[in-house]
Write a protein that holds these residues in place. Structure first.
Motif, short mmCIF file in Angstrom:
data_model
loop_
_atom_site.label_atom_id
_atom_site.label_comp_id
_atom_site.label_asym_id
_atom_site.label_seq_id
_atom_site.Cartn_x
_atom_site.Cartn_y
_atom_site.Cartn_z
N GLU A 154 0.73 -1.32 0.12
CA GLU A 154 -0.06 0.00 0.15
C GLU A 154 0.67 1.28 -0.06
OE1 GLU A 154 -2.50 -0.29 3.42
OE2 GLU A 154 -3.69 -2.09 2.69
N PHE A 155 2.15 1.10 -0.32
CA PHE A 155 3.00 2.43 -0.10
C PHE A 155 2.69 3.31 -1.22
CE2 PHE A 155 7.11 4.46 -1.42
CZ PHE A 155 7.45 5.04 -0.17
N ASP A 156 2.38 4.60 -0.85
CA ASP A 156 2.12 5.74 -1.49
C ASP A 156 3.35 6.68 -1.61
OD1 ASP A 156 1.06 8.35 -2.35
OD2 ASP A 156 -0.70 7.68 -2.44
N ARG A 157 4.10 6.82 -2.55
CA ARG A 157 5.51 7.45 -2.66
C ARG A 157 5.15 9.10 -2.58
NH1 ARG A 157 10.68 6.99 -4.11
NH2 ARG A 157 11.71 8.82 -5.09
N TRP A 158 3.89 9.44 -2.99
CA TRP A 158 3.76 10.95 -2.86
C TRP A 158 3.29 11.39 -1.34
CZ3 TRP A 158 4.42 15.46 -4.60
CH2 TRP A 158 3.61 16.81 -4.39
N GLU A 159 2.63 10.49 -0.82
CA GLU A 159 2.41 10.68 0.73
C GLU A 159 3.51 10.59 1.43
OE1 GLU A 159 -2.12 9.19 1.03
OE2 GLU A 159 -0.69 8.21 2.21
N PHE A 160 4.43 9.77 1.22
CA PHE A 160 5.83 9.65 1.76
C PHE A 160 6.67 10.82 1.71
CE2 PHE A 160 10.45 8.53 2.05
CZ PHE A 160 10.30 8.04 3.36
N LYS A 161 6.79 11.21 0.53
CA LYS A 161 7.47 12.55 0.21
C LYS A 161 6.95 13.76 0.90
CE LYS A 161 10.54 12.59 -2.22
NZ LYS A 161 11.88 12.22 -1.94
N LEU A 162 5.66 13.74 1.20
CA LEU A 162 5.21 14.90 1.91
C LEU A 162 5.69 14.65 3.25
CD1 LEU A 162 1.50 15.14 0.63
CD2 LEU A 162 3.43 16.53 0.18
N ARG A 163 5.62 13.38 4.05
CA ARG A 163 6.16 13.39 5.22
C ARG A 163 7.65 13.49 5.53
NH1 ARG A 163 2.28 8.95 4.71
NH2 ARG A 163 4.26 7.42 4.55
N GLU A 164 8.34 13.26 4.43
CA GLU A 164 9.77 13.48 4.30
C GLU A 164 9.99 14.98 4.57
OE1 GLU A 164 13.58 12.36 1.57
OE2 GLU A 164 11.59 12.40 0.67
N ALA A 165 9.32 15.64 3.50
CA ALA A 165 9.40 17.20 3.41
C ALA A 165 9.17 17.65 4.76
CB ALA A 165 8.61 17.76 2.40
N GLN A 166 8.27 17.04 5.57
CA GLN A 166 7.86 17.54 7.02
C GLN A 166 9.08 17.32 7.98
OE1 GLN A 166 4.45 15.67 8.80
NE2 GLN A 166 4.27 17.24 10.26
N ALA A 167 9.67 16.42 7.93
CA ALA A 167 10.54 16.13 8.73
C ALA A 167 12.03 16.73 8.46
CB ALA A 167 11.02 14.43 8.70
N LEU A 168 12.19 17.06 7.12
CA LEU A 168 13.19 17.76 6.74
C LEU A 168 13.03 19.13 7.25
CD1 LEU A 168 14.09 16.50 3.11
CD2 LEU A 168 15.44 16.01 5.13
N ARG A 169 11.91 19.75 7.23
CA ARG A 169 11.71 21.13 7.52
C ARG A 169 11.57 21.24 9.18
NH1 ARG A 169 7.96 21.08 2.70
NH2 ARG A 169 9.52 22.14 1.05
N SER A 170 11.68 20.20 10.07
CA SER A 170 11.22 20.27 11.35
C SER A 170 12.21 20.78 12.23
CB SER A 170 10.70 18.89 11.75
OG SER A 170 11.79 17.96 11.68
N GLN A 171 11.82 21.38 13.32
CA GLN A 171 12.53 21.70 14.66
C GLN A 171 13.27 20.58 14.99
OE1 GLN A 171 13.13 24.72 15.46
NE2 GLN A 171 12.08 25.54 13.72
N ASP A 172 12.76 19.27 15.01
CA ASP A 172 13.33 18.28 15.51
C ASP A 172 14.79 17.61 14.76
OD1 ASP A 172 11.63 17.65 17.51
OD2 ASP A 172 10.70 16.11 16.80
#
Length: 262
Positions: free
Chosen positions: A225-243
């Motif tokens: 069920e892997f959705d590459r587009w959804e994953f890329k959105l989550r990846e971008a969120q992590a890359l821009r995170s304070q964490d």
């Protein structure tokens, strides 16, 4: 309306970053009843909406982990419906557990039977003791297991192991469970709680966005069920995170990171 658990129903306790779900029907080997299913679904909904929770432990009281769902309830459903297909209510609970955003740990101190084998398999880590054992009696009882459960066993443990468990229905011990990949590890009974808590502590020390994003991606890939587009959105969120900024600073300063999930 908020569900009110009875004294022997599964309980939920949250202590800062760790949630614990406990099965509390030891006299019936922690068998799950129909009323428990709605409660467990409610717990999953609550936990999914609690970002401060970073690790979830499922455990039980008494000698056994769980005997799974009461098969007589499934027979009752079949007898009350003339439809060509039927929905197994237990399946929805296991799917909800697997799709929890937080990592989950199954504390398997004893026997894991029937549907509880799938409940444990839906968790991310399964820690057992030498007393842990399992069997899937579906074929011996005349039950054809629900599809997502068979798919989970096949994708996680392999086709041959799934056939041995579902077709032969033989009881297997802790070492065999470890060998086929059902158990993550075996520890001495007296070390079980400490090991479970050590894993939970390690999980809550990691960056939540990274942990939860990786968990979802791995599970989605296993389910095809892997959705590459959804994953890329989550990846971008992590890359821009304070964490991420905090993690890089902590790494360079050689200190523990303090993550907030933002």
């Amino acid at each position: 309306m908020k569900l009110q658990p009875t004294s022997d129903a599964p309980s939920l306790h949250i202590d800062e970053h760790i949630a614990r779900i406990r099965l509390r029907r030891p006299a019936q080997a922690n068998r799950l009843e129909p009323q428990d299913l709605d409660l467990l679904l409610d717990y999953c909904g609550q936990l999914s909406a609690r970002p401060e929770v970073r690790a979830i432990i499922i455990e039980s009281s008494g000698r056994y982990f769980s005997a799974g769902y009461d098969i007589r309830r499934i027979v009752d459903i079949a007898g009350q419906s003339a439809a060509d297909t039927l929905e197994n209510p237990f399946e929805a609970v296991i799917e909800a557990f697997e799709r929890l955003p937080q990592p989950t740990i199954a504390r398997l101190h004893g026997g894991v039977y029937g549907g509880s084998t799938d409940l444990a398999l839906a968790c991310d880590f399964r820690i057992g003791t030498p007393a842990t054992e399992m069997f899937m009696p579906a074929a011996a009882l005349g039950l054809l297991y629900y599809p997502s459960g068979i798919q989970r066993f096949t994708s996680r443990l392999g086709m041959q192991t799934a056939k041995e468990l579902f077709l032969l229905g033989e009881k297997i011990d802790a070492q065999k469970m470890l060998d086929v990949g059902f158990l993550s590890e075996i520890v001495a009974a007296e070390a079980l709680d400490a090991r479970v808590m050590a894993i939970a502590a390690r999980l809550i020390a990691q960056a939540p966005l990274a942990v939860q994003g990786a968990k979802r991606a791995i599970n989605d890939m296993a389910r095809n069920e892997f959705d590459r587009w959804e994953f890329k959105l989550r990846e971008a969120q992590a890359l821009r995170s304070q964490d991420l900024k905090e993690g890089l600073s902590a790494w360079s300063e050689k200190r523990p990171a303090s993550f907030t999930g933002r």
